[in-house]
Write a protein that holds these residues in place. Structure first.
Motif, PDB file in Angstrom:
ATOM      1  N   THR A 143      -9.079  37.815  37.720  1.00  0.00           N
ATOM      2  CA  THR A 143      -8.673  39.070  38.340  1.00  0.00           C
ATOM      3  C   THR A 143      -7.621  38.747  39.392  1.00  0.00           C
ATOM      4  O   THR A 143      -7.849  37.906  40.264  1.00  0.00           O
ATOM      5  CB  THR A 143      -9.860  39.786  38.994  1.00  0.00           C
ATOM      6  OG1 THR A 143     -10.806  40.146  37.977  1.00  0.00           O
ATOM      7  CG2 THR A 143      -9.398  41.054  39.717  1.00  0.00           C
ATOM      8  N   VAL A 144      -6.479  39.408  39.308  1.00  0.00           N
ATOM      9  CA  VAL A 144      -5.350  39.119  40.196  1.00  0.00           C
ATOM     10  C   VAL A 144      -4.915  40.399  40.906  1.00  0.00           C
ATOM     11  O   VAL A 144      -4.676  41.423  40.263  1.00  0.00           O
ATOM     12  CB  VAL A 144      -4.161  38.530  39.409  1.00  0.00           C
ATOM     13  CG1 VAL A 144      -2.998  38.209  40.352  1.00  0.00           C
ATOM     14  CG2 VAL A 144      -4.590  37.282  38.643  1.00  0.00           C
ATOM     15  N   ALA A 145      -4.799  40.337  42.216  1.00  0.00           N
ATOM     16  CA  ALA A 145      -4.319  41.480  42.992  1.00  0.00           C
ATOM     17  C   ALA A 145      -2.798  41.438  43.065  1.00  0.00           C
ATOM     18  O   ALA A 145      -2.191  40.368  43.105  1.00  0.00           O
ATOM     19  CB  ALA A 145      -4.906  41.452  44.396  1.00  0.00           C
ATOM     20  N   THR A 146      -2.195  42.617  43.087  1.00  0.00           N
ATOM     21  CA  THR A 146      -0.748  42.723  43.236  1.00  0.00           C
ATOM     22  C   THR A 146      -0.430  44.023  43.958  1.00  0.00           C
ATOM     23  O   THR A 146      -1.317  44.860  44.167  1.00  0.00           O
ATOM     24  CB  THR A 146      -0.046  42.669  41.863  1.00  0.00           C
ATOM     25  OG1 THR A 146       1.372  42.531  42.055  1.00  0.00           O
ATOM     26  CG2 THR A 146      -0.310  43.906  41.035  1.00  0.00           C
ATOM     27  N   VAL A 147       0.816  44.193  44.370  1.00  0.00           N
ATOM     28  CA  VAL A 147       1.238  45.415  45.057  1.00  0.00           C
ATOM     29  C   VAL A 147       2.017  46.276  44.076  1.00  0.00           C
ATOM     30  O   VAL A 147       2.995  45.828  43.476  1.00  0.00           O
ATOM     31  CB  VAL A 147       2.099  45.091  46.294  1.00  0.00           C
ATOM     32  CG1 VAL A 147       2.568  46.384  46.957  1.00  0.00           C
ATOM     33  CG2 VAL A 147       1.298  44.259  47.285  1.00  0.00           C
ATOM     34  N   ARG A 148       1.572  47.496  43.919  1.00  0.00           N
ATOM     35  CA  ARG A 148       2.144  48.410  42.940  1.00  0.00           C
ATOM     36  C   ARG A 148       3.655  48.584  43.122  1.00  0.00           C
ATOM     37  O   ARG A 148       4.142  48.791  44.226  1.00  0.00           O
ATOM     38  CB  ARG A 148       1.470  49.780  43.068  1.00  0.00           C
ATOM     39  CG  ARG A 148       1.830  50.770  41.963  1.00  0.00           C
ATOM     40  CD  ARG A 148       1.193  52.124  42.220  1.00  0.00           C
ATOM     41  NE  ARG A 148      -0.245  52.027  42.465  1.00  0.00           N
ATOM     42  CZ  ARG A 148      -1.165  51.947  41.506  1.00  0.00           C
ATOM     43  NH1 ARG A 148      -0.797  51.943  40.236  1.00  0.00           N
ATOM     44  NH2 ARG A 148      -2.445  51.873  41.830  1.00  0.00           N
TER      45      ARG A 148
END
Length: 264
Positions: A143-148
């Protein structure tokens, strides 16, 4: 007779088009008439955009925007934005320009225009020291977080392994908080943000794992505003030549601008 009618119609159409052209003043005329320039800047991406101890806007992008306004003899108006709302701010007329760690991509160039580069941004994957990651392939099953709406969101969406799950946040501050609170362990971000996240919670032992890409940061201009774009390009060129943009880079990053920017 028919020839005279056709000629008269041609003159009428030409006159109508000319009148319509005059009636629609371009963005540069509107800015000059207003005496101010509205520039969208995300204050959640230090050191490009942030607030000081008095909660006033500061950072490389803010100083560059103020410098542009001063050079043009205009009042500077900050338009708050996020990564996802930078381009819509231009398209909807909320801002005249975007100076907000906005990097050039072919996809974005279809909907807005870009100036010459004024700074650079390197995007990376970061995670705790205990997490072993060396390449994009290692994100499979993670699971990887990113900025929309950012370039790293676009790149991960396009190039990430099928088994990777992306969790999108609206801005860097929210993404960083999600990591610090343990909601996510892996996130994409700009390189300079990683040390700042580490300082907030050293126990997480965050570090850069690998580089996603290097990007040229540019001023965003509404599509087909050719005169405004030409003025912005002239301003960038002049301030690269006189060294003022390089001084801003040294102030916030401690280094000179790379050849990617200086030798455009």
């Amino acid at each position: 007779m028919l020839k005279k009618i056709a000629t008269s119609m041609a003159f009428a159409i030409t006159a109508l088009l000319a009148a319509m052209s005059l009636a629609h003043a371009d963005a540069l005329d509107d800015i000059k008439k207003a005496g101010k320039i509205r520039i969208a800047i995300d204050l959640g991406v230090p050191p490009y955009g942030m607030t000081d101890d008095k909660l006033q806007p500061t950072g490389l992008d803010v100083e560059a925007a103020r410098l542009l306004a001063k050079d043009w003899g205009l009042e500077f108006e900050h338009v708050p934005t996020t990564g996802a709302s930078r381009i819509p701010a231009l398209q909807t007329g909320k801002a005249d320009l975007v100076i907000s760690s906005l990097s050039y991509t072919a996809e974005r160039a279809k909907v807005i225009d870009f100036s010459l580069g004024y700074a650079v941004l390197r995007t990376v994957i970061a995670a705790p020291k205990s997490v072993a990651l060396k390449s994009m392939a290692d994100l499979d099953g993670k699971t990887v977080a990113t900025v929309r709406g950012t370039t790293h969101d676009t790149q991960l969406t396009r190039e990430g392994p099928k088994g990777m799950k992306l969790v999108r946040y609206e801005d860097d501050a929210t993404e960083a908080q999600a990591f610090l609170s343990g909601q996510v362990d892996i996130f994409s971000t700009a390189e300079m943000i990683v040390p700042q996240v580490d300082k907030k919670n050293p126990a997480r032992q965050v570090e850069m794992k690998f580089v996603l890409d290097n990007f040229k940061l540019a001023v965003g201009v509404k599509k087909d505003e050719k005169r405004l774009l030409a003025e912005v390009n002239a301003w960038v060129s002049a301030n690269l030549k006189n060294g003022r943009l390089n001084e801003l880079n040294k102030k916030y990053f401690g280094d000179n601008l790379p050849d990617l920017i200086l030798k455009q």
